[in-house]
Design a protein around this motif. Sequence first.
Motif, short mmCIF file in Angstrom:
data_model
loop_
_atom_site.label_atom_id
_atom_site.label_comp_id
_atom_site.label_asym_id
_atom_site.label_seq_id
_atom_site.Cartn_x
_atom_site.Cartn_y
_atom_site.Cartn_z
N ARG A 112 110.70 53.25 28.74
CA ARG A 112 110.40 54.68 28.82
C ARG A 112 110.58 55.36 27.47
O ARG A 112 109.78 56.20 27.07
N ALA A 116 107.76 57.30 25.27
CA ALA A 116 107.98 58.68 24.81
C ALA A 116 107.82 58.76 23.29
O ALA A 116 107.24 59.72 22.75
N ASP A 117 108.32 57.75 22.59
CA ASP A 117 108.19 57.70 21.13
C ASP A 117 106.73 57.57 20.73
O ASP A 117 106.29 58.19 19.75
N ALA A 119 104.22 58.69 22.43
CA ALA A 119 103.63 60.02 22.66
C ALA A 119 103.93 60.96 21.50
O ALA A 119 103.06 61.72 21.06
N ASP A 120 105.16 60.90 20.99
CA ASP A 120 105.54 61.75 19.85
C ASP A 120 104.70 61.43 18.62
O ASP A 120 104.21 62.33 17.92
N GLN A 123 101.19 62.68 19.08
CA GLN A 123 101.12 64.14 19.02
C GLN A 123 101.17 64.65 17.58
O GLN A 123 100.55 65.66 17.25
N ILE A 188 98.81 61.59 25.54
CA ILE A 188 100.14 62.17 25.35
C ILE A 188 100.74 62.56 26.70
O ILE A 188 101.88 62.22 27.01
N GLY A 189 99.96 63.30 27.51
CA GLY A 189 100.43 63.70 28.82
C GLY A 189 100.71 62.52 29.72
O GLY A 189 101.70 62.51 30.48
N LEU A 191 101.53 59.37 28.77
CA LEU A 191 102.74 58.68 28.30
C LEU A 191 104.00 59.45 28.68
O LEU A 191 105.00 58.86 29.12
N ARG A 192 103.96 60.77 28.56
CA ARG A 192 105.15 61.56 28.89
C ARG A 192 105.44 61.54 30.39
O ARG A 192 106.60 61.50 30.81
N ALA A 195 107.06 58.23 31.06
CA ALA A 195 108.42 58.21 30.48
C ALA A 195 109.40 59.02 31.34
O ALA A 195 110.59 58.69 31.42
N LYS A 196 108.91 60.06 32.01
CA LYS A 196 109.76 60.89 32.87
C LYS A 196 109.85 60.38 34.30
O LYS A 196 110.55 60.95 35.14
#
Length: 221
Positions: A112, A116-117, A119-120, A123, A188-189, A191-192, A195-196
């Motif tokens: 996860r 998240a990384d 996605a960062d 972005q 991005i959305g 992946l986030r 991750a959540k």
Amino acid sequence: MTVASRQLEQASVSLADRAYAALQDKLIMLDIPPMAPIDDVAVAESLGVGRTPVREALKRLEVDRLVISYPRRGTFATAVDITDLAYISEIRVQLEPLAARRAAENSNEKIRAELADLADKLQHNDIRSLGRNELMHWDLRVHRAIYRAAGNPHLEDTLVRYNNLATRIFCLFLDRITHFDRHIGEHIGLLRAIAKGESTEAERIARDHVTGFEAAIRAIV
């Protein structure tokens, strides 16, 4: 089998894997154009390997539908046929949401955090400044990370194969697609959400991503 023969066999497999990865990338990115002949001698020389690993790689790529062999004529890159888009999308629209849901439900904290990384990093990239191949490699990287996170190797193998075919279509029409940055930005959305642990949202985004891709291609052909 002796130690020496086992080591020789492992070395051959490793070289075949290397040839497979190199050829696969060139075929997906259309650096080897559709229907172009593939000279195994030239490929072997360019990669610094023997012809046997290249032939093994070509056999695997034929299973992947990236090359096709004809008796007495040789091996060629497969055509990119827009009529295949519906067939590819029919499979992906079922399996991509499944992979996203599984990844959100089953991946551990380490995976996860990696998503998240990713996605960062995506972005903070200026997507419009990326070159064609760099853009496509980002797309492949995201999808393959999600497939791995799903934790089902058979699902992963299947999705990699069909995503590769979809990416060839993407590459063919990339210069004519408007808002391609929006397509990449959807990652991005996705992946986030994974991750959540938001499995329903991840599933929805993945489904919309596939249907949106098909609609974008059909709008320009």
